[in-house]
Design an enzyme around this catalytic site. Structure first.
Site, PDB file in Angstrom:
ATOM      1  N   HIS A  13       0.860  -1.200   0.000  1.00 26.32           N
ATOM      2  CA  HIS A  13       0.000   0.000   0.000  1.00 26.32           C
ATOM      3  C   HIS A  13       0.886   1.237   0.000  1.00 26.32           C
ATOM      4  O   HIS A  13       1.470   1.596   1.014  1.00 26.32           O
ATOM      5  CB  HIS A  13      -0.906   0.016   1.240  1.00 26.32           C
ATOM      6  CG  HIS A  13      -1.889   1.144   1.242  1.00 26.32           C
ATOM      7  ND1 HIS A  13      -3.239   0.949   1.345  1.00 26.32           N
ATOM      8  CD2 HIS A  13      -1.722   2.486   1.137  1.00 26.32           C
ATOM      9  CE1 HIS A  13      -3.866   2.122   1.312  1.00 26.32           C
ATOM     10  NE2 HIS A  13      -2.961   3.077   1.190  1.00 26.32           N
ATOM     11  N   HIS A  15       1.509   5.402  -1.613  1.00 24.26           N
ATOM     12  CA  HIS A  15       1.208   6.606  -2.402  1.00 24.26           C
ATOM     13  C   HIS A  15       2.527   7.185  -2.877  1.00 24.26           C
ATOM     14  O   HIS A  15       3.373   7.540  -2.054  1.00 24.26           O
ATOM     15  CB  HIS A  15       0.483   7.647  -1.543  1.00 24.26           C
ATOM     16  CG  HIS A  15      -0.802   7.135  -0.969  1.00 24.26           C
ATOM     17  ND1 HIS A  15      -2.011   7.279  -1.589  1.00 24.26           N
ATOM     18  CD2 HIS A  15      -1.052   6.430   0.169  1.00 24.26           C
ATOM     19  CE1 HIS A  15      -2.960   6.708  -0.868  1.00 24.26           C
ATOM     20  NE2 HIS A  15      -2.403   6.180   0.212  1.00 24.26           N
ATOM     21  N   LYS A 102      -9.358  -0.184  -6.042  1.00 23.72           N
ATOM     22  CA  LYS A 102      -9.409   0.448  -4.722  1.00 23.72           C
ATOM     23  C   LYS A 102     -10.743   1.141  -4.500  1.00 23.72           C
ATOM     24  O   LYS A 102     -11.162   1.976  -5.301  1.00 23.72           O
ATOM     25  CB  LYS A 102      -8.269   1.472  -4.612  1.00 23.72           C
ATOM     26  CG  LYS A 102      -8.236   2.258  -3.309  1.00 23.72           C
ATOM     27  CD  LYS A 102      -7.762   1.418  -2.127  1.00 23.72           C
ATOM     28  CE  LYS A 102      -7.922   2.137  -0.798  1.00 23.72           C
ATOM     29  NZ  LYS A 102      -6.783   2.953  -0.421  1.00 23.72           N
ATOM     30  N   HIS A 139     -10.601   1.209   1.591  1.00 23.68           N
ATOM     31  CA  HIS A 139     -10.340   2.197   2.643  1.00 23.68           C
ATOM     32  C   HIS A 139     -11.536   2.071   3.582  1.00 23.68           C
ATOM     33  O   HIS A 139     -12.627   2.528   3.258  1.00 23.68           O
ATOM     34  CB  HIS A 139     -10.226   3.613   2.064  1.00 23.68           C
ATOM     35  CG  HIS A 139      -9.926   4.634   3.127  1.00 23.68           C
ATOM     36  ND1 HIS A 139      -8.711   5.267   3.241  1.00 23.68           N
ATOM     37  CD2 HIS A 139     -10.672   5.094   4.152  1.00 23.68           C
ATOM     38  CE1 HIS A 139      -8.734   6.082   4.279  1.00 23.68           C
ATOM     39  NE2 HIS A 139      -9.915   5.995   4.860  1.00 23.68           N
ATOM     40  N   HIS A 177      -4.754  -0.662   5.738  1.00 22.03           N
ATOM     41  CA  HIS A 177      -4.287   0.101   6.906  1.00 22.03           C
ATOM     42  C   HIS A 177      -5.261   0.016   8.085  1.00 22.03           C
ATOM     43  O   HIS A 177      -5.823   1.023   8.509  1.00 22.03           O
ATOM     44  CB  HIS A 177      -3.981   1.551   6.552  1.00 22.03           C
ATOM     45  CG  HIS A 177      -4.970   2.262   5.647  1.00 22.03           C
ATOM     46  ND1 HIS A 177      -6.307   2.316   5.893  1.00 22.03           N
ATOM     47  CD2 HIS A 177      -4.778   2.947   4.489  1.00 22.03           C
ATOM     48  CE1 HIS A 177      -6.899   3.005   4.926  1.00 22.03           C
ATOM     49  NE2 HIS A 177      -5.993   3.390   4.068  1.00 22.03           N
ATOM     50  N   ASP A 250       1.370   2.578   3.559  1.00 23.46           N
ATOM     51  CA  ASP A 250       0.535   3.774   3.378  1.00 23.46           C
ATOM     52  C   ASP A 250       1.393   5.036   3.479  1.00 23.46           C
ATOM     53  O   ASP A 250       0.924   6.085   3.933  1.00 23.46           O
ATOM     54  CB  ASP A 250      -0.621   3.819   4.387  1.00 23.46           C
ATOM     55  CG  ASP A 250      -1.696   4.845   3.998  1.00 23.46           C
ATOM     56  OD1 ASP A 250      -1.744   5.232   2.824  1.00 23.46           O
ATOM     57  OD2 ASP A 250      -2.455   5.259   4.885  1.00 23.46           O
TER      58      ASP A 250
HETATM   59  C1  NCD Z   1      -3.446   9.197   1.990  1.00 24.98           C
HETATM   60  C2  NCD Z   1      -2.940  10.222   0.976  1.00 24.98           C
HETATM   61  O1  NCD Z   1      -2.386  11.231   1.396  1.00 24.98           O
HETATM   62  O2  NCD Z   1      -3.059   9.996  -0.232  1.00 24.98           O
HETATM   63  N1  NCD Z   1      -3.457   9.793   3.291  1.00 24.98           N
HETATM   64  C3  NCD Z   1      -3.409   9.140   4.480  1.00 24.98           C
HETATM   65  O3  NCD Z   1      -3.541   9.786   5.518  1.00 24.98           O
HETATM   66  N2  NCD Z   1      -3.205   7.848   4.529  1.00 24.98           N
HETATM   67  C4  NCD Z   1      -4.771   8.702   1.575  1.00 24.98           C
HETATM   68  C5  NCD Z   1      -5.204   7.476   2.319  1.00 24.98           C
HETATM   69  O4  NCD Z   1      -4.664   6.399   2.158  1.00 24.98           O
HETATM   70  O5  NCD Z   1      -6.150   7.574   3.120  1.00 24.98           O
HETATM   71 ZN    ZN Z   2      -3.379   5.076   1.585  1.00 22.80          ZN
END
Ligand code: NCD
Ligand code: ZN
Length: 346
Positions: A13, A15, A102, A139, A177, A250
C-alpha cells in the site's frame, strides 16, 4: 555486529504521487522494496486501464532516469467510482499490470471526492471482480460526518464490510491500513478471503502522538491514530504469523507547506525508513523471526504473485533520520525526522 537477512519485501500500500513529486518520493521505496501496490488517488484519479498503464510508464521512466539503478516493479490499481464498468475490470485483469481495484468511500480521505457514493451502484462491477477473482482494496471508513472520527472504521465493518462479504462471498478483499482491535478480530475470525495491511506508524504510535507537546500535523493520517489498546492489537496481529496480515506502509508524502497548514493534509511519509521502522516494532515485541513472513511472504501469497528471490540485509546500527528531504521545490518532513533509528538497511 547484529544483522538480519530477509527476502526482499514488498509494500502492499503506497502513495507515490505523480510528476516531480513522484520522482522525489519513489527512490525511497525503490531502494527497499521489490514491488509496491500503487494507490490510484491522483488528481484526477486513475479510473481507467489506459490511465493506470500510462501512470505505470511514468513511474518506470522515473526509475530509468533516477540517479541509482533500481529493480522495482509498480503494481497498479484502479480507482473504483460509481461508473467503473465490468468491462474495464476485465481489461484491467487482462493487462497483467493492474492487480486490484481500490474502493474509497467518497470523501473518506485525500483526493477521494470521486469515490463511491453508493455501493449499490457498483454491484455488477463487484460481481465481475468476484467472478474473475480480482482483488478489492478497501479504505475502511464510513464518511458520515455525524460519525465520530475515531469510530469510522468500526462502523464501516458493521455497515459496509459485513454486508459486502455476505453479498460477494468469494470476492478477495484487502482491508487496508487497519487501525483497531475490532478490525483485527474481524479479519482473524472471518472465513472470507480477506486480509489486512498494517502500517508502521499505526504499529508505533497511538493517538497521544498527535497532541504531544502541541498539535503535530506530521502525525495526522487517515485512518487517524487510535488509542493504545488498538495499537497493541495491531502489533499482536503483525507478529502473529497469521498470513492474513501483511506489510503496507501507506507512506503518503505531502509537502511541508500542505502539512503545516491551518487545514493540514492527512498522510505520513515513512518510505525513507519503512523497513527499519517495522524491524524496530518486531524487535521490541521479541518477534524478529516473524518479520520476514509479514514483510515478504504473506502479501505476495495473497495477491498470488511469486515471492521475491533477492535478499536484503538490515544491520543493528544507529543513524539519524534527516530533518527533511527535497520535494518538488518544497520540503518533505519524514516520519521520525531528526531522531535516531537503531536498524539500518545496508
Ligand atoms: C493518503 C494520501 O495522502 O493519499 N493519506 C493518508 O492519511 N493515509 C490517503 C489514504 O490512504 O487515506
Ligand atoms: Zn493510503
Amino acid at each position: 555486529m547484529k544483522t538480519l537477512t530477509l527476502t526482499k519485501p514488498d509494500d502492499w500500500h503506497l502513495h507515490v504521487r505523480d510528476g516531480e513529486q513522484m520522482r522525489a518520493a519513489l527512490p525511497h521505496t525503490a531502494r527497499q522494496f521489490a514491488r509496491a501496490i500503487i494507490m490510484p488517488n491522483l488528481r484526477p484519479p486513475v479510473v481507467s486501464v489506459a490511465m493506470a498503464l500510462s501512470y505505470r510508464d511514468r513511474i518506470l521512466a522515473a526509475l530509468a532516469t533516477a540517479a541509482q539503478q533500481y529493480t522495482f516493479e509498480p503494481l497498479m490499481t484502479l480507482y473504483l467510482t460509481d461508473h467503473t464498468s465490468p468491462q474495464e475490470i476485465i481489461r484491467a485483469k487482462e493487462s497483467g499490470k493492474i492487480h486490484a481495484v481500490k474502493l474509497y468511500p467518497a470523501g473518506a480521505t485525500t483526493n477521494s471526492d470521486a469515490g463511491v457514493t453508493d455501493l449499490a451502484k457498483c454491484y455488477s462491477t463487484l460481481a465481475t471482480m468476484e467472478k474473475i477473482d480480482f482483488p478489492l482494496l478497501v479504505h475502511g471508513e464510513v464518511t458520515d460526518p455525524d460519525v465520530d472520527v475515531f469510530d469510522r472504521e468500526g462502523i464501516f465493518i458493521d455497515q459496509v464490510l459485513t454486508p459486502m462479504i455476505r453479498q460477494f462471498p468469494a470476492l478477495r478483499i484487502v482491508f487496508e491500513h487497519i487501525t483497531t482491535r475490532d478490525a483485527v478480530s474481524f479479519v482473524q475470525e472471518s472465513s472470507h478471503p480477506i486480509a489486512a495491511t498494517i502500517t508502521a506508524h499505526h504499529l508505533l504510535l497511538n493517538r497521544n502522538a498527535i497532541f504531544q507537546g502541541g498539535i503535530n500535523p506530521h502525525h495526522y493520517c487517515l485512518p487517524v491514530l487510535k488509542r493504545e489498546t488498538h495499537r497493541q492489537a495491531l502489533v499482536e496481529a503483525a507478529i502473529s504469523g497469521n498470513p492474513k496480515f501483511f506489510l503496507g506502509t501507506d507512506s503518503a508524502p505531502h509537502a511541508q507547506t500542505a502539512k503545516e497548514n491551518a487545514c493540514g493534509c492527512a498522510g505520513i511519509f515513512t518510505a525513507h525508513a519503512a523497513l527499519e521502522l517495522y524491524t524496530s516494532v518486531f524487535e521490541q515485541a521479541g518477534a524478529l523471526d516473524r518479520l520476514e513472513a509479514f514483510a515478504s511472504f504473506h502479501g505476495a501469497d495473497f495477491y498470488r504473485l511469486p515471492r521475491n528471490q533477492e535478499q536484503i540485509v538490515l544491520r543493528k546500527e544507529n543513524w539519524s533520520v534527516p530533518e527533511q528531504f527535497e520535494y518538488a521545490g518544497d520540503n518533505l518532513i519524514p516520519f521520525r525526522a531528526n531522531t535516531t533509528l537503531t536498524w539500518r538497511m545496508t
